[in-house]
Design a protein around this motif. Structure first.
Motif, mmCIF file in Angstrom:
data_model
loop_
_atom_site.group_PDB
_atom_site.id
_atom_site.type_symbol
_atom_site.label_atom_id
_atom_site.label_comp_id
_atom_site.label_asym_id
_atom_site.label_seq_id
_atom_site.Cartn_x
_atom_site.Cartn_y
_atom_site.Cartn_z
ATOM 1 N N GLU A 161 20.437 -13.192 -31.416
ATOM 2 C CA GLU A 161 19.920 -11.911 -31.762
ATOM 3 C C GLU A 161 20.897 -10.983 -32.312
ATOM 4 O O GLU A 161 21.934 -10.812 -31.464
ATOM 5 C CB GLU A 161 19.224 -11.392 -30.128
ATOM 6 C CG GLU A 161 18.195 -10.286 -30.684
ATOM 7 C CD GLU A 161 18.871 -9.004 -30.983
ATOM 8 O OE1 GLU A 161 18.105 -8.267 -31.937
ATOM 9 O OE2 GLU A 161 19.735 -8.564 -30.352
ATOM 10 N N THR A 176 9.074 -10.693 -32.586
ATOM 11 C CA THR A 176 8.997 -9.179 -32.468
ATOM 12 C C THR A 176 8.967 -8.689 -30.880
ATOM 13 O O THR A 176 8.731 -9.366 -30.262
ATOM 14 C CB THR A 176 7.707 -8.812 -33.094
ATOM 15 O OG1 THR A 176 6.702 -9.322 -32.724
ATOM 16 C CG2 THR A 176 7.900 -9.276 -34.749
ATOM 17 N N TYR A 191 23.549 -17.893 -26.054
ATOM 18 C CA TYR A 191 23.380 -16.842 -26.996
ATOM 19 C C TYR A 191 24.496 -16.151 -27.041
ATOM 20 O O TYR A 191 25.447 -15.857 -26.315
ATOM 21 C CB TYR A 191 22.089 -15.833 -26.369
ATOM 22 C CG TYR A 191 22.545 -15.305 -25.070
ATOM 23 C CD1 TYR A 191 23.181 -14.002 -25.056
ATOM 24 C CD2 TYR A 191 22.503 -15.849 -23.853
ATOM 25 C CE1 TYR A 191 23.529 -13.591 -23.957
ATOM 26 C CE2 TYR A 191 22.760 -15.231 -22.641
ATOM 27 C CZ TYR A 191 23.180 -14.230 -22.568
ATOM 28 O OH TYR A 191 23.647 -13.381 -21.586
ATOM 29 N N ILE A 223 17.373 -13.893 -34.460
ATOM 30 C CA ILE A 223 16.466 -12.434 -34.629
ATOM 31 C C ILE A 223 17.548 -11.647 -35.072
ATOM 32 O O ILE A 223 18.461 -11.438 -34.766
ATOM 33 C CB ILE A 223 15.875 -12.135 -33.130
ATOM 34 C CG1 ILE A 223 15.286 -13.259 -32.586
ATOM 35 C CG2 ILE A 223 15.041 -10.733 -33.535
ATOM 36 C CD1 ILE A 223 14.839 -12.659 -31.213
ATOM 37 N N ALA A 224 17.062 -11.191 -36.408
ATOM 38 C CA ALA A 224 18.105 -10.406 -37.251
ATOM 39 C C ALA A 224 17.269 -9.391 -38.110
ATOM 40 O O ALA A 224 16.101 -9.622 -38.434
ATOM 41 C CB ALA A 224 19.078 -11.099 -37.891
ATOM 42 N N ALA A 235 21.492 -7.589 -32.608
ATOM 43 C CA ALA A 235 21.784 -6.467 -32.061
ATOM 44 C C ALA A 235 22.814 -6.767 -30.835
ATOM 45 O O ALA A 235 23.979 -6.310 -30.662
ATOM 46 C CB ALA A 235 20.841 -5.500 -31.698
ATOM 47 N N SER A 251 27.049 -12.763 -27.542
ATOM 48 C CA SER A 251 26.662 -11.536 -26.817
ATOM 49 C C SER A 251 28.164 -10.720 -27.116
ATOM 50 O O SER A 251 29.320 -11.189 -26.909
ATOM 51 C CB SER A 251 26.317 -11.628 -25.431
ATOM 52 O OG SER A 251 26.564 -10.348 -24.918
ATOM 53 N N GLU A 262 15.568 -3.418 -27.349
ATOM 54 C CA GLU A 262 14.500 -4.348 -28.176
ATOM 55 C C GLU A 262 14.965 -5.598 -28.236
ATOM 56 O O GLU A 262 14.291 -6.721 -27.802
ATOM 57 C CB GLU A 262 14.013 -3.827 -29.268
ATOM 58 C CG GLU A 262 12.886 -2.629 -29.182
ATOM 59 C CD GLU A 262 12.531 -2.114 -30.590
ATOM 60 O OE1 GLU A 262 11.662 -3.079 -31.196
ATOM 61 O OE2 GLU A 262 12.857 -1.094 -30.969
ATOM 62 N N GLY A 263 16.421 -5.653 -28.752
ATOM 63 C CA GLY A 263 16.809 -7.109 -29.001
ATOM 64 C C GLY A 263 16.911 -7.887 -27.625
ATOM 65 O O GLY A 263 16.580 -9.025 -27.371
ATOM 66 N N LEU A 274 15.447 -11.333 -26.405
ATOM 67 C CA LEU A 274 16.397 -12.335 -26.172
ATOM 68 C C LEU A 274 16.000 -13.034 -24.983
ATOM 69 O O LEU A 274 15.963 -14.282 -24.558
ATOM 70 C CB LEU A 274 17.656 -11.922 -26.516
ATOM 71 C CG LEU A 274 18.770 -12.797 -26.176
ATOM 72 C CD1 LEU A 274 18.428 -14.134 -27.038
ATOM 73 C CD2 LEU A 274 19.958 -12.091 -26.150
ATOM 74 N N LEU A 328 19.344 -0.453 -30.940
ATOM 75 C CA LEU A 328 18.530 -1.520 -31.117
ATOM 76 C C LEU A 328 18.601 -2.616 -29.964
ATOM 77 O O LEU A 328 17.931 -3.695 -29.880
ATOM 78 C CB LEU A 328 18.889 -2.315 -32.665
ATOM 79 C CG LEU A 328 18.414 -1.404 -33.662
ATOM 80 C CD1 LEU A 328 18.705 -2.080 -35.201
ATOM 81 C CD2 LEU A 328 17.038 -0.952 -33.909
ATOM 82 N N ILE A 329 19.601 -2.411 -29.251
ATOM 83 C CA ILE A 329 19.854 -3.370 -28.090
ATOM 84 C C ILE A 329 18.927 -3.653 -27.082
ATOM 85 O O ILE A 329 18.481 -4.547 -26.910
ATOM 86 C CB ILE A 329 21.188 -3.001 -27.620
ATOM 87 C CG1 ILE A 329 22.314 -3.433 -28.434
ATOM 88 C CG2 ILE A 329 21.408 -3.943 -26.112
ATOM 89 C CD1 ILE A 329 23.695 -3.100 -27.837
#
Length: 320
Positions: free
Chosen positions: A7, A270, A42, A79-80, A9, A44, A21-22, A26, A18-19
């Motif tokens: 992801e 989303t 993931y 996700i980007a 963010a 980070s 939501e990201g 995630l 944006l973190i």
């Protein structure tokens, strides 16, 4: 299986706003894959989601981390921001199995002008793109390449530029359809999107809006949204992902007026997924794997409803 979920963010820490939501997306995905017995990794840049194994990354080496770690995993999901998704999905596809959209499909969705043209050619309703403002009309002005409600305005006048497009404003309910696209598309939910309009003053040169400027802001979702027109919305969303050749989790943003109008197509998980996971009995991780490696069920089981706001996500995931 070993699953890489990258992801942007969380993996870069470039845009702290944006973190939340990201991280919400995630964490939802990571926990789901783990619950059905898979290992999750993931990238980070500091955010800990409390699930899976974090891989140290920065804004400078995010792509390299995705490429390196994808080689070690059995499948991956990205996700980007829309403009970056095609290249990142290409890197993913070259090194592992991509559970999301192809680079070409992601590129088409990212280009709001091209996407609208493809939809209209397929007979799917979408707001008209306008070359110039007409008196008494309202328009949605947004970047040709962008995601969500980023730099999006409701205006009465505008200057045409290559970077922005202006589409006719459609009065109606702001909804989205979440579905898994593939050989046999599987609809998940209709979601109510909470859209806020805020008066803004043009700061000069930052956007081509001239007068009557209101900022458009997304502030969370209600899942599911009960409507007698659900079948019509699902049919529109399925037609949309088919004509754009989408694959994997997709969010189709729709304004429901006299007809459903497709206003945006997100070829990736989303924020609505955060709510869906709380009302859907099936595991999203398992569904994404079935879509690529097996066969999806005919439907999912939804129980109850869930509402969240961006402020709520900020409280949950705003601190590293």
């Amino acid at each position: 299986m070993k699953i890489l979920i990258a992801e942007f963010a969380v993996g870069t820490d470039i845009e702290k706003s944006l973190i939340p939501e990201g991280a919400a997306m995630l964490k939802t995905l990571a926990e789901s894959f783990v619950r059905v017995g898979h290992e999750v990794y993931y990238p980070s840049a500091g955010t800990d989601i409390g699930a899976g194994t974090s891989l140290e990354s920065t804004a400078e080496n995010f792509k390299q981390v995705v490429e390196r770690e994808a080689k070690k995993c059995d499948a991956g999901l990205l996700i980007a921001p829309d403009g970056m998704l095609p290249e990142l999905n290409r890197i993913l596809e070259e090194n592992t199995v991509n559970l999301g959209c192809s680079p070409s499909s992601a590129a088409c969705c990212a280009d709001k002008l091209l996407c609208t043209q493809v939809l209209k050619k397929a007979g799917i309703n979408a707001p008209e793109i306008s070359e110039k403002a007409r008196e008494g009309k309202k328009y949605v002005l947004k970047p040709r390449f962008g995601c969500g409600a980023e730099a999006t305005y409701l205006v009465t006048e505008f200057e045409r530029t290559e970077e922005f497009i202006a589409s006719e404003y459609i009065e109606g309910k702001h909804l989205s359809v979440s579905l898994i696209a593939g050989k046999k598309p599987l609809t998940l939910t209709v979601n109510r999107q909470f859209i806020e309009f805020e008066e803004k003053k043009d700061k000069g040169g930052e956007n081509p809006a001239k007068t009557g400027v209101s900022g458009i802001k997304y502030n969370g979702s209600l899942t599911p949204y009960q409507t007698s027109r659900a079948d019509e919305l699902y049919e529109t969303a399925i037609s949309t992902v088919k004509c754009l050749d989408c694959f994997g989790y997709v969010g189709v943003d729709i304004v429901l007026s006299d007809l459903p109008y497709v206003v945006d197509v997100n070829p990736r998980p989303t924020a609505s997924l955060f709510g869906i996971s709380r009302v859907m009995r099936e595991e999203i991780g398992e569904l994404l794997l079935m879509n690529r490696f097996g066969e999806l069920p005919d439907s999912v089981r939804i129980e109850g409803e869930y509402h969240f706001s961006k402020d709520m996500l900020g409280e949950l995931f705003g601190k590293n």
